[in-house]
Design a protein around this motif. Structure first.
Motif, mmCIF file in Angstrom:
data_model
loop_
_atom_site.group_PDB
_atom_site.id
_atom_site.type_symbol
_atom_site.label_atom_id
_atom_site.label_comp_id
_atom_site.label_asym_id
_atom_site.label_seq_id
_atom_site.Cartn_x
_atom_site.Cartn_y
_atom_site.Cartn_z
ATOM 1 N N VAL A 191 -11.377 3.914 1.887
ATOM 2 C CA VAL A 191 -11.362 3.763 0.433
ATOM 3 C C VAL A 191 -11.263 5.126 -0.242
ATOM 4 N N GLN A 192 -11.793 6.164 0.406
ATOM 5 C CA GLN A 192 -11.816 7.499 -0.189
ATOM 6 C C GLN A 192 -10.565 8.311 0.135
ATOM 7 N N GLY A 193 -9.597 7.676 0.811
ATOM 8 C CA GLY A 193 -8.378 8.376 1.196
ATOM 9 C C GLY A 193 -7.194 7.996 0.323
ATOM 10 N N THR A 194 -5.995 8.240 0.849
ATOM 11 C CA THR A 194 -4.773 7.970 0.083
ATOM 12 C C THR A 194 -4.043 6.732 0.590
ATOM 13 N N GLY A 195 -4.705 5.935 1.432
ATOM 14 C CA GLY A 195 -4.045 4.787 2.042
ATOM 15 C C GLY A 195 -3.507 3.787 1.041
ATOM 16 N N ARG A 196 -4.345 3.353 0.114
ATOM 17 C CA ARG A 196 -3.897 2.334 -0.840
ATOM 18 C C ARG A 196 -2.753 2.838 -1.719
ATOM 19 N N PRO A 197 -2.850 4.032 -2.330
ATOM 20 C CA PRO A 197 -1.713 4.510 -3.133
ATOM 21 C C PRO A 197 -0.427 4.623 -2.321
ATOM 22 N N TRP A 198 -0.541 5.069 -1.082
ATOM 23 C CA TRP A 198 0.656 5.220 -0.247
ATOM 24 C C TRP A 198 1.261 3.858 0.081
ATOM 25 N N LEU A 199 0.427 2.888 0.433
ATOM 26 C CA LEU A 199 0.916 1.552 0.756
ATOM 27 C C LEU A 199 1.529 0.878 -0.470
ATOM 28 N N LEU A 200 0.946 1.119 -1.640
ATOM 29 C CA LEU A 200 1.536 0.596 -2.877
ATOM 30 C C LEU A 200 2.919 1.203 -3.099
ATOM 31 N N GLY A 201 3.021 2.505 -2.865
ATOM 32 C CA GLY A 201 4.299 3.180 -3.038
ATOM 33 C C GLY A 201 5.366 2.673 -2.083
ATOM 34 N N GLU A 250 1.354 -4.916 -6.181
ATOM 35 C CA GLU A 250 0.707 -4.209 -7.278
ATOM 36 C C GLU A 250 -0.556 -4.964 -7.682
ATOM 37 N N GLY A 251 -1.640 -4.234 -7.767
ATOM 38 C CA GLY A 251 -2.915 -4.868 -8.085
ATOM 39 C C GLY A 251 -3.619 -5.414 -6.861
ATOM 40 N N GLY A 252 -2.933 -5.366 -5.713
ATOM 41 C CA GLY A 252 -3.540 -5.863 -4.486
ATOM 42 C C GLY A 252 -4.407 -4.814 -3.824
ATOM 43 N N GLY A 253 -5.122 -5.234 -2.825
ATOM 44 C CA GLY A 253 -6.009 -4.316 -2.128
ATOM 45 C C GLY A 253 -5.769 -4.351 -0.635
ATOM 46 N N LEU A 254 -6.689 -3.779 0.083
ATOM 47 C CA LEU A 254 -6.608 -3.751 1.533
ATOM 48 C C LEU A 254 -7.483 -4.847 2.119
ATOM 49 N N ALA A 255 -7.144 -5.257 3.329
ATOM 50 C CA ALA A 255 -7.955 -6.280 3.991
ATOM 51 C C ALA A 255 -9.309 -5.719 4.396
ATOM 52 N N MET A 256 -9.358 -4.394 4.627
ATOM 53 C CA MET A 256 -10.612 -3.796 5.086
ATOM 54 C C MET A 256 -10.617 -2.312 4.762
ATOM 55 N N TRP A 257 -11.759 -1.837 4.249
ATOM 56 C CA TRP A 257 -11.961 -0.405 4.093
ATOM 57 C C TRP A 257 -12.549 0.109 5.400
ATOM 58 N N ALA A 258 -11.891 1.044 6.019
ATOM 59 C CA ALA A 258 -12.396 1.593 7.277
ATOM 60 C C ALA A 258 -11.962 3.037 7.374
#
Length: 294
Positions: free
Chosen positions: A179-189, A195-203
């Protein structure tokens, strides 16, 4: 005549002894404190007496409760086992705090980023600067720069990401990332999560990432964690050819406006200049150091 002469000589000798004793005593007295040096300490905003911390006289760090090897190798950060634990103590010492003046609180990275937890000076837990998403959080200069890989154990999921399989869209896959990394912004890109979605798991690392490999299709893993999974957990981490996740830089996180920010950056700069930071990184990213139970 001999008597008075001896007496006179005795008086001279006694006077000389008294003089020597007085001078010897003066030499043994500690010199007064250097007023200029004391004034410099008082004027330095980063000297310990001038630092404002949540607990006076102590420096409070926060990290997640679950160990995140190789960054924390035990659930007791005070053991100083692991890269981030040792970096934290090195920064504290550079700022004038003794090890016994360092305290630890446990809070999830999500609680830190959203402002749900505020009772800390510095958070150390793999934070990557994302000021646009979390404007209430400030970040130090980085203490580690590293690469990441997208681990996709399943062949079908790999084909989906490469566009070879038309049966499933990437947005239907389950992703895990810190959650504290760049994973979500990169995956959105990439368009791999809506858009507006999240990840299945923060790890992030350790057992969290081991579990993520079981319950998700793809995991964004940093290089030190990849090495830990392969060398300690005996897990083969794959990478998708042609998919290049972003490099990351790990920093301390703190509440925006924290008066310690400039002093933390100065401490990191001094550790870098002296070579101590490089030594800590090289020491604690050596897989042999991770075998603490052997």
């Amino acid at each position: 005549m001999r008597g008075p002469l001896v007496l006179a000589l005795g008086c001279v000798l006694l006077s000389a002894c008294a003089t020597d004793g007085a001078s010897g005593g003066a030499a043994g007295v500690a010199p007064p404190p250097d007023d200029d040096e004391s004034e410099l300490v008082l004027l330095d905003p980063c000297s310990k007496p001038n630092l404002t911390t949540v607990e006076p006289g102590a420096l409070t760090f926060t990290t997640s409760a679950a160990p995140a090897p190789p960054y924390f190798l035990s659930d007791k950060p005070a053991d100083r086992l692991g890269l981030e634990s040792e970096v934290a103590y090195a920064v504290a010492e550079q700022m004038g705090f003794r090890p016994q003046e360092v305290t630890w609180e446990f809070a999830s990275a999500e609680d830190v980023l959203t402002g749900s937890f505020l009772d800390f000076d510095l958070a150390v837990d793999g934070y990557v600067a994302r000021p646009d998403e979390y404007p209430a959080i400030a970040y130090s200069t980085p203490y580690l720069e590293t690469t990441t890989v997208l681990d996709v154990p399943d062949d079908e999921a790999r084909r989906v990401l490469l566009g070879v399989s038309q049966q499933t869209q990437p947005s239907s896959l389950r992703f895990a990332a810190p959650v504290q990394g760049t994973g979500r912004p990169w995956l959105l890109g990439k368009g791999w999560i809506p858009e507006g979605g999240g990840l299945a798991m923060w790890a992030r690392a350790g057992s969290e990432m081991q579990e993520a490999r079981i319950v998700t299709d793809a995991q964004l893993i940093d290089e030190p964690t990849r090495q830990w999974l392969e060398s300690i957990a005996n897990i083969d981490v794959s990478n998708v050819a042609g998919v290049d996740p972003p490099d990351i830089a790990l920093s301390f996180a703190m509440v925006q406006g924290n008066p310690l920010a400039a002093c933390v950056d100065r401490a990191l700069a001094e550790l870098s200049e002296s070579g101590e930071l490089e030594t800590i990184v090289e020491t604690w990213l050596d897989p042999e150091m991770w075998r603490i139970d052997d």
